[in-house]
Design a protein around this motif. Structure first.
Motif, mmCIF file in Angstrom:
data_model
loop_
_atom_site.group_PDB
_atom_site.id
_atom_site.type_symbol
_atom_site.label_atom_id
_atom_site.label_comp_id
_atom_site.label_asym_id
_atom_site.label_seq_id
_atom_site.Cartn_x
_atom_site.Cartn_y
_atom_site.Cartn_z
ATOM 1 N N ILE A 24 -61.069 -19.434 7.578
ATOM 2 C CA ILE A 24 -61.389 -19.304 8.651
ATOM 3 C C ILE A 24 -62.556 -18.256 9.009
ATOM 4 O O ILE A 24 -62.601 -17.417 10.152
ATOM 5 N N SER A 25 -63.441 -17.626 7.592
ATOM 6 C CA SER A 25 -64.633 -17.227 7.554
ATOM 7 C C SER A 25 -65.261 -17.888 6.271
ATOM 8 O O SER A 25 -64.509 -18.272 5.124
ATOM 9 N N MET A 34 -62.388 -17.651 3.163
ATOM 10 C CA MET A 34 -61.726 -16.606 3.106
ATOM 11 C C MET A 34 -60.311 -17.747 4.309
ATOM 12 O O MET A 34 -61.055 -18.625 4.701
ATOM 13 N N ILE A 35 -59.652 -18.227 3.875
ATOM 14 C CA ILE A 35 -59.337 -19.504 3.424
ATOM 15 C C ILE A 35 -57.036 -18.957 3.467
ATOM 16 O O ILE A 35 -56.733 -18.045 3.308
ATOM 17 N N GLY A 61 -63.684 -23.996 9.854
ATOM 18 C CA GLY A 61 -62.824 -24.921 10.143
ATOM 19 C C GLY A 61 -62.451 -25.372 9.640
ATOM 20 O O GLY A 61 -61.385 -26.795 9.903
ATOM 21 N N ASP A 62 -62.994 -26.095 8.119
ATOM 22 C CA ASP A 62 -62.615 -27.437 7.254
ATOM 23 C C ASP A 62 -61.618 -27.039 6.879
ATOM 24 O O ASP A 62 -61.385 -26.263 6.636
ATOM 25 N N ARG A 63 -60.359 -28.214 6.453
ATOM 26 C CA ARG A 63 -59.428 -28.038 5.979
ATOM 27 C C ARG A 63 -59.888 -28.198 4.982
ATOM 28 O O ARG A 63 -60.448 -29.538 4.471
#
Length: 85
Positions: A24-25, A34-35, A61-63
């Motif tokens: 997310i960052s 930040m995940i 946005g990567d998972r």
């Protein structure tokens, strides 16, 4: 009682500790991300050294999947062993 093989019983008894989440960052200059965990919504800090492969290969946005660390010294828990999902 139904018969169960040892392998089946062991597979059902093991806890899955890895989380799945989304980046997310991302700050490549400071070397951290930040995940947000999909499991419980907790935000984890992720130093660049904890990523598998090159840190610059990951984007917002990567998972990813990761192992949460038990100890934390800051506001957020730490994500470790981070890999693409």
């Amino acid at each position: 009682i139904p018969r169960t093989s040892v392998d089946d019983w062991l597979a059902s008894a093991l806890l899955e500790t890895r989380h799945q989440g989304e980046i997310i960052s991302l700050d490549t200059g400071k070397g951290f991300a930040m995940i947000r965990s999909e499991k419980d919504g907790t935000k984890f800090i992720a130093p660049s050294g904890n990523f598998a492969g090159r840190f610059n290969a990951y984007t917002l946005g990567d998972r990813v999947t990761f192992e949460p660390e038990n100890k934390t010294g800051g506001r957020h828990p730490v994500a470790n062993a981070i890999k693409p999902a």
